[in-house]
Design a protein around this motif. Structure first.
Motif, PDB file in Angstrom:
ATOM      1  N   PHE A  53       0.838  -1.186   0.000  1.00 51.82           N
ATOM      2  CA  PHE A  53       0.000   0.000   0.000  1.00 51.82           C
ATOM      3  C   PHE A  53       0.881   1.246   0.000  1.00 51.82           C
ATOM      4  N   ASP A  54       0.629   2.156  -0.935  1.00 54.87           N
ATOM      5  CA  ASP A  54       1.437   3.367  -1.033  1.00 54.87           C
ATOM      6  C   ASP A  54       1.090   4.333   0.105  1.00 54.87           C
ATOM      7  N   GLU A  55       1.709   5.484   0.072  1.00 60.15           N
ATOM      8  CA  GLU A  55       1.556   6.467   1.147  1.00 60.15           C
ATOM      9  C   GLU A  55       0.097   6.833   1.404  1.00 60.15           C
ATOM     10  N   ASN A  56      -0.668   7.115   0.354  1.00 61.89           N
ATOM     11  CA  ASN A  56      -2.060   7.522   0.527  1.00 61.89           C
ATOM     12  C   ASN A  56      -2.923   6.368   1.029  1.00 61.89           C
ATOM     13  N   GLU A  57      -2.792   5.209   0.403  1.00 60.11           N
ATOM     14  CA  GLU A  57      -3.535   4.031   0.859  1.00 60.11           C
ATOM     15  C   GLU A  57      -3.101   3.659   2.276  1.00 60.11           C
ATOM     16  N   GLY A  58      -1.801   3.786   2.530  1.00 58.98           N
ATOM     17  CA  GLY A  58      -1.246   3.416   3.828  1.00 58.98           C
ATOM     18  C   GLY A  58      -1.886   4.154   4.985  1.00 58.98           C
ATOM     19  N   GLU A  59      -2.156   5.432   4.807  1.00 61.22           N
ATOM     20  CA  GLU A  59      -2.821   6.217   5.861  1.00 61.22           C
ATOM     21  C   GLU A  59      -4.172   5.598   6.217  1.00 61.22           C
ATOM     22  N   GLU A  60      -4.947   5.239   5.183  1.00 63.67           N
ATOM     23  CA  GLU A  60      -6.260   4.632   5.405  1.00 63.67           C
ATOM     24  C   GLU A  60      -6.137   3.248   6.034  1.00 63.67           C
ATOM     25  N   ILE A  61      -5.155   2.483   5.598  1.00 61.79           N
ATOM     26  CA  ILE A  61      -4.922   1.138   6.133  1.00 61.79           C
ATOM     27  C   ILE A  61      -4.584   1.226   7.616  1.00 61.79           C
ATOM     28  N   LEU A  62      -3.678   2.124   7.966  1.00 58.25           N
ATOM     29  CA  LEU A  62      -3.297   2.270   9.371  1.00 58.25           C
ATOM     30  C   LEU A  62      -4.485   2.697  10.216  1.00 58.25           C
ATOM     31  N   TYR A  63      -5.299   3.602   9.706  1.00 58.33           N
ATOM     32  CA  TYR A  63      -6.498   4.031  10.426  1.00 58.33           C
ATOM     33  C   TYR A  63      -7.415   2.832  10.687  1.00 58.33           C
ATOM     34  N   SER A  64      -7.619   2.014   9.664  1.00 58.36           N
ATOM     35  CA  SER A  64      -8.499   0.856   9.791  1.00 58.36           C
ATOM     36  C   SER A  64      -7.934  -0.186  10.760  1.00 58.36           C
ATOM     37  N   ILE A  65      -6.624  -0.432  10.681  1.00 54.74           N
ATOM     38  CA  ILE A  65      -5.996  -1.379  11.614  1.00 54.74           C
ATOM     39  C   ILE A  65      -6.103  -0.854  13.037  1.00 54.74           C
ATOM     40  N   ASN A  66      -5.913   0.442  13.222  1.00 59.03           N
ATOM     41  CA  ASN A  66      -6.026   1.034  14.559  1.00 59.03           C
ATOM     42  C   ASN A  66      -7.443   0.916  15.112  1.00 59.03           C
ATOM     43  N   GLU A  67      -8.432   1.025  14.242  1.00 54.38           N
ATOM     44  CA  GLU A  67      -9.818   0.785  14.684  1.00 54.38           C
ATOM     45  C   GLU A  67      -9.971  -0.651  15.176  1.00 54.38           C
ATOM     46  N   TYR A  68      -9.412  -1.598  14.438  1.00 54.25           N
ATOM     47  CA  TYR A  68      -9.451  -3.017  14.825  1.00 54.25           C
ATOM     48  C   TYR A  68      -8.779  -3.216  16.184  1.00 54.25           C
ATOM     49  N   ILE A  69      -7.625  -2.590  16.382  1.00 56.05           N
ATOM     50  CA  ILE A  69      -6.903  -2.702  17.655  1.00 56.05           C
ATOM     51  C   ILE A  69      -7.764  -2.186  18.806  1.00 56.05           C
ATOM     52  N   THR A  70      -8.400  -1.034  18.595  1.00 53.85           N
ATOM     53  CA  THR A  70      -9.252  -0.444  19.632  1.00 53.85           C
ATOM     54  C   THR A  70     -10.489  -1.302  19.893  1.00 53.85           C
ATOM     55  N   GLU A  71     -11.178  -1.702  18.824  1.00 52.93           N
ATOM     56  CA  GLU A  71     -12.401  -2.500  18.958  1.00 52.93           C
ATOM     57  C   GLU A  71     -12.170  -3.827  19.665  1.00 52.93           C
ATOM     58  N   ASN A  72     -10.971  -4.397  19.493  1.00 50.92           N
ATOM     59  CA  ASN A  72     -10.679  -5.706  20.076  1.00 50.92           C
ATOM     60  C   ASN A  72      -9.843  -5.611  21.348  1.00 50.92           C
ATOM     61  N   ASN A  73      -9.704  -4.391  21.892  1.00 47.40           N
ATOM     62  CA  ASN A  73      -8.966  -4.170  23.136  1.00 47.40           C
ATOM     63  C   ASN A  73      -7.601  -4.832  23.127  1.00 47.40           C
ATOM     64  N   ILE A  74      -6.886  -4.682  22.018  1.00 48.92           N
ATOM     65  CA  ILE A  74      -5.550  -5.262  21.893  1.00 48.92           C
ATOM     66  C   ILE A  74      -4.564  -4.320  22.569  1.00 48.92           C
ATOM     67  N   ASP A  75      -3.721  -4.881  23.427  1.00 50.12           N
ATOM     68  CA  ASP A  75      -2.780  -4.101  24.216  1.00 50.12           C
ATOM     69  C   ASP A  75      -1.546  -3.762  23.381  1.00 50.12           C
ATOM     70  N   MET A  76      -1.680  -2.736  22.550  1.00 54.31           N
ATOM     71  CA  MET A  76      -0.546  -2.257  21.764  1.00 54.31           C
ATOM     72  C   MET A  76      -0.809  -0.816  21.353  1.00 54.31           C
ATOM     73  N   TYR A  77       0.270  -0.113  21.050  1.00 46.19           N
ATOM     74  CA  TYR A  77       0.142   1.264  20.612  1.00 46.19           C
ATOM     75  C   TYR A  77      -0.449   1.311  19.210  1.00 46.19           C
ATOM     76  N   PRO A  78      -1.147   2.381  18.884  1.00 46.84           N
ATOM     77  CA  PRO A  78      -1.656   2.533  17.517  1.00 46.84           C
ATOM     78  C   PRO A  78      -0.493   2.572  16.518  1.00 46.84           C
ATOM     79  N   LEU A  79      -0.739   2.075  15.327  1.00 46.05           N
ATOM     80  CA  LEU A  79       0.266   2.079  14.273  1.00 46.05           C
ATOM     81  C   LEU A  79       0.273   3.438  13.595  1.00 46.05           C
ATOM     82  N   ASP A  80       1.472   3.887  13.240  1.00 49.01           N
ATOM     83  CA  ASP A  80       1.630   5.132  12.513  1.00 49.01           C
ATOM     84  C   ASP A  80       2.953   5.061  11.759  1.00 49.01           C
ATOM     85  N   PHE A  81       3.125   5.953  10.795  1.00 50.13           N
ATOM     86  CA  PHE A  81       4.401   6.015  10.104  1.00 50.13           C
ATOM     87  C   PHE A  81       5.461   6.475  11.101  1.00 50.13           C
ATOM     88  N   PRO A  82       6.689   5.983  10.953  1.00 53.53           N
ATOM     89  CA  PRO A  82       7.757   6.409  11.871  1.00 53.53           C
ATOM     90  C   PRO A  82       7.910   7.927  11.870  1.00 53.53           C
TER      91      PRO A  82
END
Length: 150
Positions: A53-82
């Protein structure tokens, strides 16, 4: 106190044991029969999946994965570009037997050239992983990776 290993260390150990499964035509050098079976299963279900996923798609992908992390109470920091130049490796729990490997990169090559992308083209398994686990991963990919990149 037990120390938690870094995700990149876990990935490296899994690669050495043949437990890193390719979701595309790319494969690890060391593979097990279970690895082959689960990789074939995934690729038959989503043959056009690239995991890149390129830079633009990547932003949306990370947002969606972070929603999954929050919804499933996964004990980890949100993903973001370095924040600075670099590459981060993350393992996202999908089932008890499968974790999705997500690479988030923002690399400066000099002279104004850079690469900014998200890769999700391998998953880590244990010896109890089955096609049922991969089916859950496929649902995750359809909901969080393919929907986010359109």
């Amino acid at each position: 106190m037990k120390l938690k290993k870094a995700d990149w260390t876990i990935v490296q150990e899994a690669e050495e044991q043949g437990l890193m499964v390719g979701m595309t035509g790319l494969i690890e050098r060391k593979r097990t029969d279970l690895n082959n079976e689960l990789s074939d299963y995934f690729r038959k279900q989503l043959p056009a999946y690239t995991g890149s996923f390129d830079e633009n798609e990547g932003e949306e992908i990370l947002y969606s994965i972070n929603e999954y992390i929050t919804e499933n109470n996964i004990d980890m920091y949100p993903l973001d570009f370095p924040i600075t130049d670099g590459t981060d490796v993350h393992l996202i729990p999908i089932t008890e037997n499968i974790q999705l490997k997500v690479i988030v990169a923002d690399e400066y090559h000099g002279g104004g050239d850079y690469s900014k992308y998200v890769m999700a083209d391998f998953f880590l398994i244990n010896d109890k992983a089955t096609t049922k686990d991969v089916a859950v991963l496929i649902d995750f990919v359809k909901k969080h990776l393919l929907q986010g990149s359109k």
